[in-house]
Every structure is written in structure tokens, then in C-alpha cells.
Design an enzyme around this catalytic site. Structure first.
Site, mmCIF file in Angstrom:
data_model
loop_
_atom_site.group_PDB
_atom_site.id
_atom_site.type_symbol
_atom_site.label_atom_id
_atom_site.label_comp_id
_atom_site.label_asym_id
_atom_site.label_seq_id
_atom_site.Cartn_x
_atom_site.Cartn_y
_atom_site.Cartn_z
ATOM 1 N N TYR A 1 0.863 -1.189 0.000
ATOM 2 C CA TYR A 1 0.000 0.000 0.000
ATOM 3 C C TYR A 1 0.888 1.224 0.000
ATOM 4 O O TYR A 1 1.838 1.304 0.784
ATOM 5 C CB TYR A 1 -0.894 -0.015 1.243
ATOM 6 N N ASP B 1 9.334 2.997 -0.445
ATOM 7 C CA ASP B 1 8.311 3.657 0.365
ATOM 8 C C ASP B 1 8.557 3.249 1.811
ATOM 9 O O ASP B 1 8.170 2.168 2.251
ATOM 10 C CB ASP B 1 6.920 3.229 -0.116
ATOM 11 N N LYS C 1 4.526 9.091 8.860
ATOM 12 C CA LYS C 1 4.328 8.519 10.195
ATOM 13 C C LYS C 1 5.327 9.064 11.221
ATOM 14 O O LYS C 1 5.143 10.169 11.722
ATOM 15 C CB LYS C 1 4.335 6.995 10.120
HETATM 16 N N1 PMP Z 1 2.913 4.162 2.309
HETATM 17 C C1 PMP Z 1 2.903 3.244 3.280
HETATM 18 C C2 PMP Z 1 3.926 2.158 3.271
HETATM 19 C C3 PMP Z 1 1.948 3.303 4.291
HETATM 20 O O1 PMP Z 1 1.942 2.375 5.255
HETATM 21 C C4 PMP Z 1 0.996 4.356 4.275
HETATM 22 C C5 PMP Z 1 -0.063 4.484 5.358
HETATM 23 N N2 PMP Z 1 -0.388 3.360 6.050
HETATM 24 C C6 PMP Z 1 1.049 5.288 3.242
HETATM 25 C C7 PMP Z 1 2.032 5.165 2.274
HETATM 26 C C8 PMP Z 1 0.076 6.417 3.165
HETATM 27 O O2 PMP Z 1 0.312 7.339 4.173
HETATM 28 P P1 PMP Z 1 -0.840 8.313 4.653
HETATM 29 O O3 PMP Z 1 -1.885 7.480 5.286
HETATM 30 O O4 PMP Z 1 -0.137 9.242 5.601
HETATM 31 O O5 PMP Z 1 -1.338 9.036 3.444
#
Ligand code: PMP
Length: 444
Positions: A155, A250, A278
Site C-alpha cells: 500500500y 516507500d 508517520k
Molecule cells: N505508504 C505506506 C507504506 C503506508 O503504510 C501508508 C499508510 N499506512 C502510506 C504510504 C500512506 O500514508 P498516509 O496514510 O499518511 O497518506
């Protein structure tokens, strides 16, 4: 552990949460502002939270829980860490946003580069989603190619091109492709199976000239924790280089979680671009993307790749992030300690499963872990998909009743913070022994 025992009052009922959820459903989709919070995947109802303290959450009915969700990862130092509270208190009277540059942004970008040296030039944004969509734009601009490769189960936020086989929320909702994502955009995303290097090589050999970037979670967190097989990340790096495609890590979840310098430090593979989120916001909205200077210099106003944000580099959010990184810089032992505690909990959970321990797998890397109700080893998305959802739902609800708050989905990563001490872990293991009985025997 401060004050009361965490397990002393998880049974005050749920009347207030229930009433709020009813009202919330009238005015918000599913009563929530992010789908997995609705507890749909575990067949329960969400608790509305009144406050967080260290390792614990307290809901509006006064129930107290040891928290392993930690706002889905950001709270590496636990709730309301004094350094973050102080930083915010200092900033607040000075104004909350200026739309003009501040010293804090420079300090945070410099700090990010110290932790993650491949991020030579950094742009701050307000969420992980913004970071990943912007990184891909840079990759497309730099290569003049349109397609990207992502992995099944990873994701990367909710931008159109990523909502394809996107793990956790999408997987448990059973809507891998969201309506509203045009087919033309989805067609630009190729999906590879996680941990299958031959498949990645085949895609890049066949279509490499069309591929701008390969983007991946270097330890998958969004289909449960799935570490990379030895050599997998290095193999993807090689395949990208041969195809002239960029590699984007990511590290929104793995950054400051699996090592001080993220997964790229832990596994010794240098990506071209990295996304963070995060933990770098310390619980306030911050994301970042960055990487090779020659790529990042293409971003406006240095270059033509447009990306902007009214609240980007927000002073409160930046100060919360800076306070977090300062704590990490002052105490270099934090990551080893967090990992030890996580291993201790993982082993405790396996033991607590007793005679059924062969039927559960606990994957853990750094301070992230997932408990699968499926036999180990779990290395691929398909293997993770075998996790018994009904058992997880019973396990989750039995833990909640005993004052332990696990992710309300079998395919989400759980997290530890520096506030999780031996007492919290022992209490969690003790509760989990009872929760396993509920999970396997079908009673609460
Ligand atoms: N990339 C990863 C690996 C994530 O775990 C998340 C959120 N769980 C995101 C992108 C998206 O981040 P956000 O919810 O702050 O938009």
C-alpha cells in the site's frame, strides 16, 4: 508503566463509544475518517478515544488499553511524549502556520538526511500519500516513462495509480480496485508478486523501457509484516538498473521502525528516491520524499515538476517531528531496545498459543510485527492470505476485552513504542493466552 495497571478496567462498557459511533455514521462514511478504523474487518465496533498516555489508550467510557496500533505507526515514543508535548507548547503561542519558510523545516530536512543519507534533497509534505504520489511524478519526469511497477499487497497511499492490489484495507474490504480509478490510469501500474525476484526480472526484461520506477515497501507492512527474502531487494535494485528504471523505497512505515536509517540501512540497498511519513511527524501530519539530488532538483521551483502544499512544513508538525528525531539522536540504543522488546513479545505470543503454536506465525522486524493465524513461515502475500480471519476477529475482540488494543484487521502491522516496557509486554502475553483460547475454541 505509570499510574494504574493497564488491564484494570477494560470492562466499563461501551455505551459512550456506541452512541458516538451511531452519530458518526450519520455524518461520515462508515462513521470514520479512514476505513480500517471502523473495525469492519473484525466484525466489531470502534472505540472512541479520549486520550493517550505512554503505551496506553483510554476510550470515552474510561476503558484503558495497551496500544499496539499507535496511530498506525507514528507514535514511536508512545502517546503524549513529554519532549513532543513541550515542543508543541512552545510553538503554539507563536502561531500555527505561516505559509513562508521557517528554520524548523531546514532543521528537519537536515535531520532526515543524517538518518537517511540517500535522501540528499528532501521535500516535506503532509501525508504519506502525498509523498508517494509526488515521488512517482519525479520518477516519470526524470525517465520520460509512464508505467510503474508495484507489488501485490503493498500500500502506498490512496492515489489512483496505487489502488491496485493494495493490501490491508483494500484486501479486507475485498475491493482491490477502487471504483473511481480510471482504467487508463490503472493500466499504467504493473503488479509483481512480493518476494518473487524472477517475476520482477521478467517484467523488467519484457517492459523495462516503459517503466519509470519500481516502488515497494522494503518490509511489507500493509499485508501484515512480510520481510524481504535475502537478496530480494538487491535483486530488484539490479533489475531496475539494467532497465534504466528508478527504485523508490516507500519507507512511510519502515522509516525509523526497522532501523535508525530505515530498511535501506538494514538491508544495505540504496534506492533512488525514498518516501517517509508517520514517525517523522511524531503524531502530527508530516510526510517527506527525497533522494538523489539530480532527481530532486527537478522539483519546483528548482525544476519543472510541480508539487506544492498550503500546510507543507507546518511549524507545529515540523516541531513534533524534530522533537522525535532529537530523542532518537540523543539515545542511539533506542532501536536495539525496541527490537528486543518486539522479539520478546513475538516469542511470548508464540508461547501463549500453547499446543496450537504451529498454527500461528508471528513475523517481526524492528518494532513492527503481525500475528497470522496460519502456519509459519509466511513470506508471500498468498501465504499471508491464508490467515484465518474469523480466528483473528475472535482473538482481537478477546484481547480488547482484556485491555489490549491490537490492529482491527488481520493484515495490518502492529507496533511497539519506547513506552512499552516489560510490564506491558507481560500483561499482553498473559491476556493473549486467554485470547488464543477464544480464537481457537470460538468463545470470548
Ligand atoms: N505508504 C505506506 C507504506 C503506508 O503504510 C501508508 C499508510 N499506512 C502510506 C504510504 C500512506 O500514508 P498516509 O496514510 O499518511 O497518506
Amino acid at each position: 508503566m505509570k499510574g494504574r495497571e493497564p488491564m484494570d478496567d477494560a470492562s466499563r462498557g461501551t455505551a459512550r463509544s456506541r452512541a458516538l459511533f451511531e452519530r458518526a455514521r450519520m455524518v461520515m462514511p462508515g462513521g470514520v475518517n479512514s476505513p480500517v478504523r471502523a473495525f469492519g474487518a473484525v466484525g466489531g465496533e470502534p472505540r472512541f478515544i479520549a486520550r493517550g498516555e505512554g503505551a496506553c489508550l483510554v476510550d470515552v467510557d474510561g476503558n484503558r488499553f495497551i496500544d499496539y496500533v499507535l496511530s498506525w505507526g507514528p507514535l514511536l515514543l508512545g502517546h503524549a511524549h513529554p519532549a513532543i508535548v513541550r515542543a508543541l507548547e512552545r510553538r503554539l503561542p507563536l502561531g500555527t502556520s505561516y505559509g513562508a519558510p521557517t528554520e524548523g523545516e531546514v532543521l528537519l530536512a537536515e535531520a532526515i538526511r543524517r538518518f537517511v543519507p540517500s535522501m540528499e534533497v528532501v521535500r516535506l509534505v503532509s501525508s504519506g500519500t502525498e509523498a508517494t504520489m509526488s515521488a512517482v511524478r519525479v520518477a516519470r519526469a526524470a525517465t520520460g516513462r509512464a508505467r510503474i511497477v508495484k507489488f501485490d499487497g503493498c500500500y502506498h497511499g490512496h492515489a489512483d495509480g496505487f489502488l491496485i492490489r493494495a493490501g490491508s484495507g483494500a484486501a479486507t474490504l475485498g475491493v482491490p480496485d477502487s471504483p473511481g480509478v480510471p482504467e487508463e490510469i490503472a493500466a499504467l501500474t504493473l503488479v509483481a508478486p512480493w518476494n518473487d525476484l524472477d517475476a520482477v526480472r521478467a517484467i523488467l526484461d519484457r517492459r523495462g523501457a516503459e517503466i519509470a520506477a519500481v516502488i515497494l515497501e522494503p518490509v511489507v507492512g500493509n499485508h501484515g509484516v512480510l520481510p524481504p527474502r535475502p537478496g530480494f531487494l538487491a535483486g530488484v535494485r539490479d533489475a531496475c538498473d539494467r532497465a534504466g528504471a528508478l527504485l523508490v523505497f516507500d519507507e512511510v512505515m519502515t522509516g525509523f521502525r526497522v532501523a535508525r536509517g530505515g530498511a535501506q540501512e538494514r538491508f544495505g540497498v540504496r534506492p533512488d528516491l525514498t518516501t517517509l511519513g508517520k514517525v517523522i511527524g511524531g503524531g502530527l501530519p508530516v510526510g517527506a520524499y527525497g533522494g538523489r539530488a539530480d532527481l530532486m532538483r527537478r522539483v519546483a521551483p528548482d525544476g519543472p515538476v510541480y508539487q506544492a502544499g498550503t500546510l507543507s512544513g507546518n511549524p507545529l508538525a515540523v516541531d513534533a517531528g524534530l522533537a522525535t528525531l532529537r530523542v532518537l539522536e540523543e539515545d542511539p540504543t533506542i532501536f536495539a531496545r525496541l527490537e528486543r522488546q518486539t522479539e520478546r513479545l513475538a516469542e511470548g505470543l508464540r508461547e501463549a498459543a500453547g499446543s496450537r503454536r504451529d498454527e500461528v506465525a508471528v513475523n517481526a522486524v524492528g518494532s513492527m510485527f503481525t500475528l497470522f493465524f496460519a502456519p509459519p513461515p509466511i513470506a508471500t502475500t498468498a501465504e499471508a492470505g491464508r490467515s484465518d480471519r474469523a480466528r483473528y476477529a475472535r482473538f482481537h475482540s478477546a484481547l480488547l476485552a482484556r485491555g489490549v488494543y491490537f490492529p482491527p484487521s488481520p493484515f495490518e502491522a502492529a507496533f511497539l513504542s519506547t513506552a512499552h516496557g516489560d510490564a506491558e509486554i507481560d500483561a499482553t502475553v498473559a491476556s493473549s493466552a486467554e485470547a488464543f483460547r477464544a480464537a481457537f475454541e470460538g468463545s470470548g
